[in-house]
Design a protein around this motif. Structure first.
Motif, PDB file in Angstrom:
ATOM      1  N   VAL A 200       0.910  -1.027   0.120  1.00 25.73           N
ATOM      2  CA  VAL A 200      -0.031   0.300  -0.190  1.00 25.73           C
ATOM      3  C   VAL A 200       1.022   1.494   0.038  1.00 25.73           C
ATOM      4  O   VAL A 200       0.444   2.031  -0.865  1.00 25.73           O
ATOM      5  CB  VAL A 200      -1.024   0.139   0.857  1.00 25.73           C
ATOM      6  N   ALA A 201       1.810   1.419   1.234  1.00 27.76           N
ATOM      7  CA  ALA A 201       2.536   2.668   1.024  1.00 27.76           C
ATOM      8  C   ALA A 201       3.709   2.525  -0.167  1.00 27.76           C
ATOM      9  O   ALA A 201       3.683   3.697  -0.964  1.00 27.76           O
ATOM     10  CB  ALA A 201       3.574   2.311   2.460  1.00 27.76           C
TER      11      ALA A 201
ATOM     12  N   LEU B 155       7.318 -11.458  -2.652  1.00 35.58           N
ATOM     13  CA  LEU B 155       7.824 -10.474  -3.158  1.00 35.58           C
ATOM     14  C   LEU B 155       7.273 -10.070  -4.353  1.00 35.58           C
ATOM     15  O   LEU B 155       6.931  -9.543  -4.639  1.00 35.58           O
ATOM     16  CB  LEU B 155       9.196 -10.790  -3.594  1.00 35.58           C
ATOM     17  N   ALA B 156       6.992 -11.517  -4.676  1.00 36.79           N
ATOM     18  CA  ALA B 156       5.986 -11.864  -5.467  1.00 36.79           C
ATOM     19  C   ALA B 156       4.197 -11.207  -5.969  1.00 36.79           C
ATOM     20  O   ALA B 156       3.888 -10.606  -6.579  1.00 36.79           O
ATOM     21  CB  ALA B 156       5.981 -13.790  -7.060  1.00 36.79           C
TER      22      ALA B 156
ATOM     23  N   LEU C  98       0.338  -7.134  -5.803  1.00 34.32           N
ATOM     24  CA  LEU C  98      -0.940  -6.532  -5.015  1.00 34.32           C
ATOM     25  C   LEU C  98      -0.355  -4.330  -5.064  1.00 34.32           C
ATOM     26  O   LEU C  98      -1.481  -3.843  -5.095  1.00 34.32           O
ATOM     27  CB  LEU C  98      -0.827  -6.803  -3.814  1.00 34.32           C
ATOM     28  N   THR C  99       0.768  -5.048  -5.164  1.00 33.02           N
ATOM     29  CA  THR C  99       1.355  -3.530  -5.208  1.00 33.02           C
ATOM     30  C   THR C  99       1.010  -2.749  -6.847  1.00 33.02           C
ATOM     31  O   THR C  99       0.583  -1.878  -6.883  1.00 33.02           O
ATOM     32  CB  THR C  99       2.840  -2.974  -5.812  1.00 33.02           C
TER      33      THR C  99
ATOM     34  N   ILE D 203      -2.869   1.594  -9.927  1.00 36.75           N
ATOM     35  CA  ILE D 203      -3.788   1.539 -10.258  1.00 36.75           C
ATOM     36  C   ILE D 203      -5.222   1.712 -10.508  1.00 36.75           C
ATOM     37  O   ILE D 203      -5.963   2.955 -10.636  1.00 36.75           O
ATOM     38  CB  ILE D 203      -3.991  -0.020 -11.926  1.00 36.75           C
ATOM     39  N   PHE D 204      -5.659   1.947  -9.123  1.00 31.93           N
ATOM     40  CA  PHE D 204      -6.858   2.118  -8.770  1.00 31.93           C
ATOM     41  C   PHE D 204      -6.662   3.516  -7.628  1.00 31.93           C
ATOM     42  O   PHE D 204      -7.486   4.493  -7.924  1.00 31.93           O
ATOM     43  CB  PHE D 204      -7.307   0.942  -7.692  1.00 31.93           C
TER      44      PHE D 204
END
Length: 380
Positions: A59-60, A175-176, A181-182, A187-188
Motif C-alpha cells: 500500500v505504501a 515478493l512476487a 498487489l502493488t 492502478i486504482f
C-alpha cells in the motif's frame, strides 16, 4: 473570618494544592503525559504495521508510485485521453522500463562476476602476502588455520544454509505476491484516488471533514514533490558516480549504478552504503589508489547533492532538517529494517505538511506550484 470570604484558600482546597506546584513542573507534567500517550499510540501503530507488513508495505509503495506517476496521468487526461487508458498506459510503460532495467542489470551481473572473480582472487593473494611479509608478520599457519575454520563452519552449518535457501524461495514468492498487489493498488490509486480519499474521510466527524481532506491533499502535494525530487536526485547521483567509475575502469559499472540509484531513495544513509560497495569492489580489483579516487568521487557527488540539488529541487515544498531526516531514518531502520528506512522520510514529509495545514492560508509553502489532477475519472 472565613477564608472563602477573604479570598484565601484552605489547605485542603485542590486549588491550594495546585498553587503549591511550580508552573514549570505543571507544564512539564502536561507535556509528559501527552507525549507518553502519543508515543504509545505510535508504538501500537508500528506493531500493527509489522504484524500486517505484507499488506501495508505494498500500500505504501503504491501510494509513493502514484505520487510519482499522477502528473503523467493528469497530463494525458488533459489531452482528452480517457483516464482509464491513461492509467493503463502509464502503469504498463513504468513496468516495462523497470523490467528492462532489471534484466539489463542481471545480465551485467552474470557476465561481470566471473570476470571479476580472478581480480578478487589476486587481491586476496596480495592481502595474504602482505599479512605474511608486511609489518604484521602473521604466520602462514595462522592464515591456513583461519581458512580451515571457515570451511569447517560452512560444513557444520550445511543444514542451516539449505534452510536459508528454502527461506529464500519463500521470500521470492512473497515478493512476487507483494509486487502484484502493488500494481493492483497503483492502478486504482491513479484511477480513482480522490474519490477513495473522500470516501475514507467520511469516518471523520462532519465538522472536521473538510479540514482533514484539505490536509491530506496538501500532504499528498508535498509527497509528490518529495518523490519527484528524490527520483531526480537519485538519477543525477547515479549518473555522476557512474561516469567516475567508468573513467576509473571499475568493474560492473551498471550494476553499481543501479544499486546507487536505489540506495539514494534512503536519503544520506542509502547513498553512502551503496557507494561503500563500489569502494570495496574498486579496492578488490584495482587497488588502494583507485579505491581512494572512488571515495573522492563519492564525496564530490554527495556534496553537490546536499548543497545544490536538494535545496534547488526540493525548494519550499519539503522543509525537513537534515538532523530530523537522520533521526527518523535511524528509527525507521531500527523498527522495520530497510523498509522502515525507505518509508520514514516520505511519512515525515507528509505529516509535516498535513499537521501544519491551515485552510485559511492561500499560498502555503506545502503546496507545489503545479496543480495535481486528482479529479474523478470522466469515464467512470
Amino acid at each position: 473570618m472565613n477564608s472563602a470570604r477573604d479570598g484565601r484558600r484552605s489547605v485542603g482546597d485542590p486549588a491550594w494544592v495546585e498553587d503549591q506546584v511550580h508552573p514549570g513542573v505543571r507544564v512539564a507534567a502536561a507535556w509528559t503525559w501527552r507525549l507518553l500517550i502519543i508515543g504509545a499510540g505510535l508504538f501500537v501503530l508500528g506493531k500493527i504495521f509489522l504484524r500486517f507488513e505484507e499488506v501495508f508495505v505494498p500500500v505504501a509503495i503504491a501510494i509513493l508510485m502514484s505520487a510519482l506517476l499522477e502528473p503523467i496521468v493528469g497530463w494525458l487526461t488533459r489531452r482528452r485521453i480517457p483516464r482509464s487508458i491513461g492509467v493503463l498506459f502509464t502503469v504498463v510503460l513504468t513496468l516495462a522500463v523497470l523490467a528492462a532495467g532489471l534484466t539489463f542489470v542481471v545480465q551485467q551481473l552474470i557476465t561481470g562476476i566471473p570476470r571479476m572473480s580472478g581480480d578478487i582472487a589476486n587481491s586476496i593473494s596480495k592481502v595474504r602476502t602482505w599479512l605474511e611479509n608486511g609489518p604484521l608478520g602473521v604466520n602462514s599457519d595462522t592464515i591456513r588455520k583461519a581458512s580451515d575454520n571457515v570451511i569447517s563452519w560452512l560444513q557444520a552449518h550445511e543444514a542451516t544454509i539449505a534452510t536459508g535457501a528454502i527461506d529464500t524461495a519463500t521470500v521470492v514468492t512473497k515478493l512476487a505476491t507483494a509486487a502484484l498487489l502493488t500494481v493492483f493498488l497503483l492502478i486504482f490509486f491513479l484511477y480513482d484516488g480522490r474519490r477513495m480519499w473522500e470516501y475514507f474521510t467520511r469516518l471523520v466527524p462532519r465538522a472536521h471533514r473538510e479540514h482533514i481532506r484539505g490536509a491530506g491533499e496538501a500532504g499528498f502535494h508535498t509527497l509528490q514533490s518529495y518523490v519527484r525530487a528524490t527520483v531526480l536526485v537519485a538519477l543525477i547521483d547515479a549518473i555522476g558516480i557512474a561516469i567516475g567509475l567508468a573513467i576509473l575502469r571499475v568493474p560492473m559499472v551498471m550494476p553499481l549504478t543501479a544499486l546507487i540509484f536505489l540506495g539514494a531513495f534512503i536519503p544520506i544513509i542509502g547513498s553512502m552504503a551503496a557507494g561503500s560497495i563500489a569502494v570495496l569492489i574498486a579496492l578488490a580489483t584495482q587497488g588502494w589508489f583507485t579505491a581512494l579516487l572512488v571515495v573522492v568521487v563519492l564525496i564530490v557527488v554527495m556534496q553537490v547533492e546536499s548543497h545544490v540539488l536538494q535545496p534547488f529541487l526540493m525548494g519550499r515544498s519539503v522543509k525537513l532538517h537534515p538532523v530530523a531526516v537522520i533521526i527518523v531514518i535511524a528509527a525507521g531502520i531500527m523498527f522495520a529494517g530497510v523498509v522502515g528506512g525507505l518509508l520514514a522520510v516520505p511519512v515525515l514529509a507528509f505529516l509535516n505538511t498535513a499537521v501544519g495545514y491551515r485552510p485559511d492560508v492561500a499560498d502555503t509553502d506545502a503546496l507545489v506550484d503545479e496543480p495535481v489532477d486528482l479529479e474523478p475519472p470522466p469515464d467512470a
